[in-house]
Scaffold this motif. Structure first.
Motif, PDB file in Angstrom:
ATOM      1  N   GLU A 163       0.838  -1.204   0.000  1.00  0.00           N
ATOM      2  CA  GLU A 163       0.000   0.000   0.000  1.00  0.00           C
ATOM      3  C   GLU A 163       0.876   1.259   0.000  1.00  0.00           C
ATOM      4  O   GLU A 163       0.629   2.207  -0.747  1.00  0.00           O
ATOM      5  CB  GLU A 163      -0.902  -0.014   1.237  1.00  0.00           C
ATOM      6  CG  GLU A 163      -1.799   1.161   1.372  1.00  0.00           C
ATOM      7  CD  GLU A 163      -3.157   0.993   0.701  1.00  0.00           C
ATOM      8  OE1 GLU A 163      -3.881   1.995   0.654  1.00  0.00           O
ATOM      9  OE2 GLU A 163      -3.471  -0.109   0.232  1.00  0.00           O
ATOM     10  N   THR A 164       1.918   1.249   0.817  1.00  0.00           N
ATOM     11  CA  THR A 164       2.814   2.399   0.899  1.00  0.00           C
ATOM     12  C   THR A 164       3.552   2.598  -0.415  1.00  0.00           C
ATOM     13  O   THR A 164       3.669   3.730  -0.906  1.00  0.00           O
ATOM     14  CB  THR A 164       3.800   2.225   2.073  1.00  0.00           C
ATOM     15  OG1 THR A 164       3.058   1.986   3.272  1.00  0.00           O
ATOM     16  CG2 THR A 164       4.677   3.441   2.254  1.00  0.00           C
ATOM     17  N   ALA A 165       4.023   1.510  -1.018  1.00  0.00           N
ATOM     18  CA  ALA A 165       4.739   1.609  -2.291  1.00  0.00           C
ATOM     19  C   ALA A 165       3.821   2.127  -3.398  1.00  0.00           C
ATOM     20  O   ALA A 165       4.214   2.983  -4.201  1.00  0.00           O
ATOM     21  CB  ALA A 165       5.307   0.246  -2.680  1.00  0.00           C
ATOM     22  N   GLN A 166       2.585   1.632  -3.439  1.00  0.00           N
ATOM     23  CA  GLN A 166       1.646   2.079  -4.467  1.00  0.00           C
ATOM     24  C   GLN A 166       1.401   3.580  -4.348  1.00  0.00           C
ATOM     25  O   GLN A 166       1.458   4.314  -5.330  1.00  0.00           O
ATOM     26  CB  GLN A 166       0.335   1.325  -4.333  1.00  0.00           C
ATOM     27  CG  GLN A 166      -0.705   1.772  -5.330  1.00  0.00           C
ATOM     28  CD  GLN A 166      -2.015   1.005  -5.188  1.00  0.00           C
ATOM     29  OE1 GLN A 166      -2.189   0.178  -4.319  1.00  0.00           O
ATOM     30  NE2 GLN A 166      -2.949   1.302  -6.073  1.00  0.00           N
ATOM     31  N   HIS A 167       1.159   4.039  -3.141  1.00  0.00           N
ATOM     32  CA  HIS A 167       0.879   5.460  -2.961  1.00  0.00           C
ATOM     33  C   HIS A 167       2.134   6.320  -3.088  1.00  0.00           C
ATOM     34  O   HIS A 167       2.044   7.496  -3.437  1.00  0.00           O
ATOM     35  CB  HIS A 167       0.144   5.692  -1.646  1.00  0.00           C
ATOM     36  CG  HIS A 167      -1.261   5.166  -1.707  1.00  0.00           C
ATOM     37  ND1 HIS A 167      -2.139   5.525  -2.703  1.00  0.00           N
ATOM     38  CD2 HIS A 167      -1.923   4.298  -0.922  1.00  0.00           C
ATOM     39  CE1 HIS A 167      -3.288   4.905  -2.522  1.00  0.00           C
ATOM     40  NE2 HIS A 167      -3.195   4.153  -1.452  1.00  0.00           N
ATOM     41  N   SER A 168       3.280   5.741  -2.856  1.00  0.00           N
ATOM     42  CA  SER A 168       4.532   6.460  -3.091  1.00  0.00           C
ATOM     43  C   SER A 168       4.683   6.754  -4.581  1.00  0.00           C
ATOM     44  O   SER A 168       5.139   7.837  -4.973  1.00  0.00           O
ATOM     45  CB  SER A 168       5.712   5.634  -2.579  1.00  0.00           C
ATOM     46  OG  SER A 168       6.919   6.305  -2.792  1.00  0.00           O
ATOM     47  N   GLY A 169       4.273   5.817  -5.415  1.00  0.00           N
ATOM     48  CA  GLY A 169       4.292   6.048  -6.865  1.00  0.00           C
ATOM     49  C   GLY A 169       3.344   7.166  -7.264  1.00  0.00           C
ATOM     50  O   GLY A 169       3.695   8.025  -8.083  1.00  0.00           O
ATOM     51  N   HIS A 170       2.139   7.150  -6.673  1.00  0.00           N
ATOM     52  CA  HIS A 170       1.204   8.247  -6.933  1.00  0.00           C
ATOM     53  C   HIS A 170       1.834   9.581  -6.522  1.00  0.00           C
ATOM     54  O   HIS A 170       1.754  10.574  -7.248  1.00  0.00           O
ATOM     55  CB  HIS A 170      -0.099   8.061  -6.142  1.00  0.00           C
ATOM     56  CG  HIS A 170      -0.885   6.859  -6.508  1.00  0.00           C
ATOM     57  ND1 HIS A 170      -1.564   6.106  -5.590  1.00  0.00           N
ATOM     58  CD2 HIS A 170      -1.099   6.257  -7.696  1.00  0.00           C
ATOM     59  CE1 HIS A 170      -2.170   5.115  -6.195  1.00  0.00           C
ATOM     60  NE2 HIS A 170      -1.902   5.177  -7.470  1.00  0.00           N
ATOM     61  N   ALA A 171       2.432   9.586  -5.338  1.00  0.00           N
ATOM     62  CA  ALA A 171       3.029  10.810  -4.799  1.00  0.00           C
ATOM     63  C   ALA A 171       4.162  11.311  -5.691  1.00  0.00           C
ATOM     64  O   ALA A 171       4.311  12.520  -5.892  1.00  0.00           O
ATOM     65  CB  ALA A 171       3.531  10.566  -3.373  1.00  0.00           C
ATOM     66  N   ASP A 172       4.935  10.406  -6.228  1.00  0.00           N
ATOM     67  CA  ASP A 172       6.046  10.790  -7.095  1.00  0.00           C
ATOM     68  C   ASP A 172       5.529  11.512  -8.341  1.00  0.00           C
ATOM     69  O   ASP A 172       6.086  12.533  -8.761  1.00  0.00           O
ATOM     70  CB  ASP A 172       6.847   9.551  -7.475  1.00  0.00           C
ATOM     71  CG  ASP A 172       8.277   9.859  -7.847  1.00  0.00           C
ATOM     72  OD1 ASP A 172       8.868  10.786  -7.264  1.00  0.00           O
ATOM     73  OD2 ASP A 172       8.816   9.152  -8.722  1.00  0.00           O
ATOM     74  N   ILE A 173       4.440  11.008  -8.905  1.00  0.00           N
ATOM     75  CA  ILE A 173       3.849  11.649 -10.086  1.00  0.00           C
ATOM     76  C   ILE A 173       3.319  13.041  -9.724  1.00  0.00           C
ATOM     77  O   ILE A 173       3.524  14.009 -10.460  1.00  0.00           O
ATOM     78  CB  ILE A 173       2.727  10.770 -10.675  1.00  0.00           C
ATOM     79  CG1 ILE A 173       3.339   9.513 -11.306  1.00  0.00           C
ATOM     80  CG2 ILE A 173       1.898  11.543 -11.701  1.00  0.00           C
ATOM     81  CD1 ILE A 173       2.336   8.435 -11.643  1.00  0.00           C
ATOM     82  N   ILE A 174       2.644  13.141  -8.579  1.00  0.00           N
ATOM     83  CA  ILE A 174       2.107  14.437  -8.153  1.00  0.00           C
ATOM     84  C   ILE A 174       3.243  15.431  -7.936  1.00  0.00           C
ATOM     85  O   ILE A 174       3.179  16.570  -8.393  1.00  0.00           O
ATOM     86  CB  ILE A 174       1.250  14.278  -6.880  1.00  0.00           C
ATOM     87  CG1 ILE A 174      -0.017  13.482  -7.198  1.00  0.00           C
ATOM     88  CG2 ILE A 174       0.889  15.643  -6.290  1.00  0.00           C
ATOM     89  CD1 ILE A 174      -0.784  13.029  -5.974  1.00  0.00           C
ATOM     90  N   ARG A 175       4.301  14.999  -7.265  1.00  0.00           N
ATOM     91  CA  ARG A 175       5.425  15.912  -6.991  1.00  0.00           C
ATOM     92  C   ARG A 175       6.083  16.356  -8.289  1.00  0.00           C
ATOM     93  O   ARG A 175       6.403  17.538  -8.468  1.00  0.00           O
ATOM     94  CB  ARG A 175       6.443  15.241  -6.056  1.00  0.00           C
ATOM     95  CG  ARG A 175       7.658  16.114  -5.740  1.00  0.00           C
ATOM     96  CD  ARG A 175       7.244  17.405  -5.016  1.00  0.00           C
ATOM     97  NE  ARG A 175       8.317  18.350  -4.896  1.00  0.00           N
ATOM     98  CZ  ARG A 175       9.015  18.568  -3.793  1.00  0.00           C
ATOM     99  NH1 ARG A 175       8.746  17.895  -2.692  1.00  0.00           N
ATOM    100  NH2 ARG A 175       9.972  19.456  -3.774  1.00  0.00           N
TER     101      ARG A 175
END
Length: 185
Positions: A163-175
């Motif tokens: 879950e953390t890795a999946q949302h880290s990917g989302h966060a990377d795109i947003i950043r």
């Protein structure tokens, strides 16, 4: 030990944890580190922005991952009742869930990061000290869980990592969309 040093996971080392538990803690620390990195040097306003087609923002992702981790640790300790009943959610419950993905006006990025750090500390302590990684609980009733399934402590920790890795990917795109910064590459 090198992974523990690189990603700031002192839980395994401090508790003298080795083997599988140390590996689980190191993987979780790595994923948390990637997620936190996406918020480095941002203002509260930047952490609230939704620069993509998604409803997601960086502050909200931190809040969501914190909540998910908190609920799953509750599940390990208390069983399915800690997760709540998703089959009978009210409008108020749904609104609270939606707010979990937003950094609200009265919240700060520093505050949600501090809450995340505290939840992570408790999770790490539990993983280091739980008597049996094979201990399992029945999953709560939810449309996304197989009826009658059970998850072990190990499975829950792996799910938190995923879950953390999946949302880290989302966060990377947003950043990257916000200001071009990348946590990797």
């Amino acid at each position: 030990m090198a992974v523990n040093k690189l990603f700031g996971n002192d839980a395994a080392e401090a508790a003298g944890v080795t083997g599988e538990r140390a590996e689980l803690l190191a993987m979780l620390a790595q994923q948390r580190s990637f997620l936190r990195l996406t918020t480095k040097d941002l203002s509260d306003e930047q952490a609230r922005l939704r620069p993509t087609a998604s409803e997601l923002c960086l502050g909200g992702l931190i809040k969501h991952v914190t909540s998910v981790e908190r609920h799953w640790i509750g599940f390990i300790l208390e069983g399915p009742s800690a997760m709540g009943d998703v089959t009978d959610m009210t409008q108020e419950d749904l609104a609270k869930r939606a707010d979990e993905f937003r950094l609200l006006p009265d919240e700060t990025l520093a505050g949600v990061l501090a809450d995340y750090a505290e939840v992570a500390r408790r999770t790490d302590e539990l993983v280091a000290t739980v008597p049996d990684l094979n201990a399992s609980q029945p999953l709560p009733k939810a449309p996304w869980f197989e009826p009658g399934a059970q998850w072990s402590v190990r499975r829950v920790v792996m799910h938190i990592c995923t879950e953390t890795a999946q949302h880290s990917g989302h966060a990377d795109i947003i950043r990257e969309t916000l200001d071009g910064s990348k946590s990797m590459g």
